[in-house]
Design a protein around this motif. Structure first.
Motif, mmCIF file in Angstrom:
data_model
loop_
_atom_site.group_PDB
_atom_site.id
_atom_site.type_symbol
_atom_site.label_atom_id
_atom_site.label_comp_id
_atom_site.label_asym_id
_atom_site.label_seq_id
_atom_site.Cartn_x
_atom_site.Cartn_y
_atom_site.Cartn_z
ATOM 1 N N ILE A 11 0.833 -1.209 0.000
ATOM 2 C CA ILE A 11 0.000 0.000 0.000
ATOM 3 C C ILE A 11 0.866 1.256 0.000
ATOM 4 O O ILE A 11 0.620 2.206 -0.759
ATOM 5 C CB ILE A 11 -0.957 -0.013 1.209
ATOM 6 C CG1 ILE A 11 -1.962 -1.161 1.057
ATOM 7 C CG2 ILE A 11 -1.687 1.319 1.332
ATOM 8 C CD1 ILE A 11 -2.829 -1.372 2.278
ATOM 9 N N THR A 12 1.896 1.289 0.858
ATOM 10 C CA THR A 12 2.773 2.461 0.918
ATOM 11 C C THR A 12 3.481 2.686 -0.407
ATOM 12 O O THR A 12 3.549 3.818 -0.913
ATOM 13 C CB THR A 12 3.811 2.298 2.040
ATOM 14 O OG1 THR A 12 3.153 2.025 3.266
ATOM 15 C CG2 THR A 12 4.654 3.557 2.187
ATOM 16 N N ALA A 13 4.026 1.621 -0.982
ATOM 17 C CA ALA A 13 4.745 1.754 -2.254
ATOM 18 C C ALA A 13 3.817 2.237 -3.362
ATOM 19 O O ALA A 13 4.195 3.114 -4.157
ATOM 20 C CB ALA A 13 5.394 0.424 -2.623
ATOM 21 N N ALA B 21 2.131 6.277 -7.174
ATOM 22 C CA ALA B 21 1.052 7.021 -7.832
ATOM 23 C C ALA B 21 1.278 8.529 -7.728
ATOM 24 O O ALA B 21 1.098 9.265 -8.713
ATOM 25 C CB ALA B 21 -0.289 6.639 -7.219
ATOM 26 N N LEU B 22 1.674 9.018 -6.548
ATOM 27 C CA LEU B 22 1.910 10.457 -6.367
ATOM 28 C C LEU B 22 3.067 10.944 -7.227
ATOM 29 O O LEU B 22 2.960 11.955 -7.933
ATOM 30 C CB LEU B 22 2.177 10.753 -4.894
ATOM 31 C CG LEU B 22 0.982 10.647 -3.944
ATOM 32 C CD1 LEU B 22 1.416 10.836 -2.497
ATOM 33 C CD2 LEU B 22 -0.091 11.673 -4.307
ATOM 34 N N GLY C 79 4.414 9.436 -9.850
ATOM 35 C CA GLY C 79 4.080 9.286 -11.262
ATOM 36 C C GLY C 79 3.155 10.388 -11.754
ATOM 37 O O GLY C 79 3.308 10.880 -12.882
ATOM 38 N N PHE C 80 2.194 10.785 -10.912
ATOM 39 C CA PHE C 80 1.255 11.842 -11.289
ATOM 40 C C PHE C 80 1.975 13.174 -11.449
ATOM 41 O O PHE C 80 1.747 13.912 -12.425
ATOM 42 C CB PHE C 80 0.168 11.946 -10.221
ATOM 43 C CG PHE C 80 -0.989 12.805 -10.591
ATOM 44 C CD1 PHE C 80 -1.993 12.329 -11.417
ATOM 45 C CD2 PHE C 80 -1.086 14.106 -10.123
ATOM 46 C CE1 PHE C 80 -3.071 13.123 -11.774
ATOM 47 C CE2 PHE C 80 -2.165 14.911 -10.467
ATOM 48 C CZ PHE C 80 -3.157 14.428 -11.289
ATOM 49 N N ILE C 81 2.866 13.502 -10.512
ATOM 50 C CA ILE C 81 3.591 14.769 -10.565
ATOM 51 C C ILE C 81 4.536 14.801 -11.766
ATOM 52 O O ILE C 81 4.581 15.782 -12.523
ATOM 53 C CB ILE C 81 4.369 14.995 -9.250
ATOM 54 C CG1 ILE C 81 3.387 15.178 -8.081
ATOM 55 C CG2 ILE C 81 5.292 16.206 -9.363
ATOM 56 C CD1 ILE C 81 4.043 15.168 -6.721
ATOM 57 N N VAL C 82 5.289 13.726 -11.959
ATOM 58 C CA VAL C 82 6.246 13.689 -13.068
ATOM 59 C C VAL C 82 5.516 13.690 -14.415
ATOM 60 O O VAL C 82 5.982 14.301 -15.381
ATOM 61 C CB VAL C 82 7.160 12.449 -12.933
ATOM 62 C CG1 VAL C 82 8.089 12.332 -14.138
ATOM 63 C CG2 VAL C 82 7.980 12.531 -11.653
ATOM 64 N N ALA C 83 4.360 13.012 -14.499
ATOM 65 C CA ALA C 83 3.596 13.010 -15.748
ATOM 66 C C ALA C 83 3.167 14.427 -16.135
ATOM 67 O O ALA C 83 3.223 14.797 -17.314
ATOM 68 C CB ALA C 83 2.385 12.094 -15.605
#
Length: 310
Positions: free
Chosen positions: A94-96, A101-102, A104-108
């Protein structure tokens, strides 16, 4: 008496044998089944058969001579190590996934706003952690975490900070395996979210800007709703892969120190292969199935509900 055809009736010639076969081959469903048959056979051979065989193994005694049915499972329920592995597997996965997700979302979003030529270069560089074989990446990280020659500890020493026992302390060891998993898996989220961002129509952002929406409102009411299904499916897929992860924990800590970083896959390997108790190892590995099934049902049901509302 010979029957005569009615005026205007169409007389169709009687075809020879094989007409039914030709008609069946013309059907799209038949063609689709024929094309997917190799994949179906591959899944049966590599997934279904091993799964059924694992169920059979989990019901045998240690010598694998007779069936003891649920004795292996009751034995696991009585062990404190088993429940520790359950907690650690859930925390690890869950932590990973949350951090992947966070990030990946920011870098995307960062890559999405770069002009075309520069965007291709950044995509290529950022995909490197995901493209490199995990075993090779983990070996490089193992050298970085080395207690005697750690590059991280060398940098910390420059600032007068004491060395960190990256893989020697339970808490730091958990942090280390999660860090490596996030580093390897974040590019997958980035590329999935980048594809989702490119599919959002620009007209929606223009309409929101005309209505006076700020950055956060455009993100909340345009970007996130359009990406929700991709976010959910990506998180589900990553959760399954992370929950069943073996190589990172095995290479970095081997479940240590004192079993404090074991997850289902590594503890099943330790029991089944290293301790020569294959039925117990099979029983441990089967516990991932109900947990992941429950998660998958909730996520897919939510996706289906939103699809019906749309």
């Amino acid at each position: 008496m010979v029957d005569q055809a009615l005026p205007g009736a169409v007389v169709r010639p009687v075809g020879r044998g094989g007409g039914g076969l030709r008609r069946a081959l013309r059907r799209k469903s038949t063609i689709a089944f024929a094309m997917t048959l190799p994949l179906i056979l591959l899944i049966v051979l590599l997934v279904l058969y091993p799964a059924l065989y694992a169920v059979d193994l989990a019901t045998l005694n240690k010598s694998m001579q007779r069936h003891v049915w649920f004795d292996n499972f009751t034995w696991l329920f009585k062990r404190e190590t088993f429940w520790m592995v359950v907690r650690q597997s859930c925390v690890f996965a869950i932590t990973a996934v949350i951090f992947k997700a966070l990030i990946g979302f920011i870098v995307a979003h960062f890559v999405h706003n770069i002009p075309g030529k520069g965007q291709r270069k950044w995509r290529g560089m950022l995909l490197v952690p995901w493209v490199i074989p995990p075993a090779m990446s983990c070996l490089a990280w193992l050298w970085l975490f080395d207690p005697s020659y750690s590059a991280f500890n060398w940098i910390l020493a420059l600032f007068g900070v004491d060395p960190v026992p990256w893989t020697g302390d339970p808490d730091w060891a958990r942090f280390s395996v999660i860090l490596v998993n996030v580093w390897i898996g974040s590019p997958f989220f980035m590329i999935m979210y980048l594809a989702a961002l490119k599919s959002v129509p620009e007209q929606l952002y223009e309409a929101a800007a005309i209505d006076g929406a700020n950055w956060w409102q455009r993100m909340r009411y345009v970007t996130l709703p359009m990406m929700r299904n991709i976010i959910a499916i990506t998180a589900l897929f990553s959760l399954i892969v992370t929950f069943a992860n073996f190589d990172i924990v095995r290479i970095l800590t081997a479940g240590g120190p004192i079993d404090r970083t074991h997850v289902f896959a590594t503890w099943a390997f330790s029991l089944g292969i290293q301790s020569s108790d294959i039925p117990a190892g099979a029983a441990v590995s089967l516990f991932m199935v109900p947990i992941l099934t429950i998660v998958a049902v909730f996520i897919l049901r939510d996706i289906n509900r939103r699809g019906n509302e749309a």
